[in-house]
Design a protein around this motif. Structure first.
Motif, mmCIF file in Angstrom:
data_model
loop_
_atom_site.group_PDB
_atom_site.id
_atom_site.type_symbol
_atom_site.label_atom_id
_atom_site.label_comp_id
_atom_site.label_asym_id
_atom_site.label_seq_id
_atom_site.Cartn_x
_atom_site.Cartn_y
_atom_site.Cartn_z
ATOM 1 N N ALA A 16 0.838 -1.207 0.000
ATOM 2 C CA ALA A 16 0.000 0.000 0.000
ATOM 3 C C ALA A 16 0.868 1.249 0.000
ATOM 4 O O ALA A 16 0.568 2.223 -0.699
ATOM 5 C CB ALA A 16 -0.935 -0.006 1.202
ATOM 6 N N HIS A 17 1.966 1.237 0.753
ATOM 7 C CA HIS A 17 2.887 2.379 0.784
ATOM 8 C C HIS A 17 3.528 2.590 -0.587
ATOM 9 O O HIS A 17 3.623 3.731 -1.070
ATOM 10 C CB HIS A 17 3.959 2.166 1.854
ATOM 11 N N ILE A 18 3.961 1.523 -1.233
ATOM 12 C CA ILE A 18 4.562 1.627 -2.563
ATOM 13 C C ILE A 18 3.558 2.238 -3.537
ATOM 14 O O ILE A 18 3.895 3.151 -4.306
ATOM 15 C CB ILE A 18 5.042 0.248 -3.059
ATOM 16 N N HIS A 19 2.323 1.763 -3.504
ATOM 17 C CA HIS A 19 1.293 2.308 -4.401
ATOM 18 C C HIS A 19 1.054 3.788 -4.126
ATOM 19 O O HIS A 19 0.896 4.583 -5.069
ATOM 20 C CB HIS A 19 -0.012 1.517 -4.265
ATOM 21 N N ALA A 20 1.053 4.184 -2.870
ATOM 22 C CA ALA A 20 0.834 5.593 -2.519
ATOM 23 C C ALA A 20 1.972 6.469 -3.032
ATOM 24 O O ALA A 20 1.736 7.564 -3.560
ATOM 25 C CB ALA A 20 0.692 5.744 -1.000
ATOM 26 N N VAL A 21 3.205 6.008 -2.904
ATOM 27 C CA VAL A 21 4.362 6.779 -3.378
ATOM 28 C C VAL A 21 4.322 6.900 -4.897
ATOM 29 O O VAL A 21 4.560 7.980 -5.451
ATOM 30 C CB VAL A 21 5.685 6.124 -2.906
ATOM 31 N N VAL A 22 4.008 5.826 -5.583
ATOM 32 C CA VAL A 22 3.926 5.862 -7.045
ATOM 33 C C VAL A 22 2.807 6.798 -7.486
ATOM 34 O O VAL A 22 2.981 7.607 -8.410
ATOM 35 C CB VAL A 22 3.721 4.437 -7.621
ATOM 36 N N ASP A 23 1.658 6.724 -6.825
ATOM 37 C CA ASP A 23 0.534 7.598 -7.177
ATOM 38 C C ASP A 23 0.863 9.077 -6.955
ATOM 39 O O ASP A 23 0.366 9.944 -7.675
ATOM 40 C CB ASP A 23 -0.717 7.229 -6.377
#
Length: 60
Positions: A16-23
């Motif tokens: 979830a953290h990786i997705h948030a950073v990418v977004d």
């Protein structure tokens, strides 16, 4: 590594953290996109002093 293996290894919070950073990342500039297109189109680049048809790799 399958998505299931990745999820078991990293955990839902990390994913979830990786997705948030990418977004949150900005879109690349046109210059960056053009540079990446050149890299992906010819990843090895030109062979210095190479003859036509050579692709690089092991030395002679």
């Amino acid at each position: 590594m399958s998505p299931e293996e990745r999820r078991r290894f990293l955990g839902d919070d990390v994913i979830a953290h990786i997705h948030a950073v990418v977004d949150a990342a900005p879109e690349p500039s046109p210059e960056v996109v053009a540079a990446l297109r050149r890299i992906f189109a010819n990843p090895a680049g030109e062979v210095p002093g190479g003859e036509e048809g050579e692709t690089g790799g092991a030395s002679r």
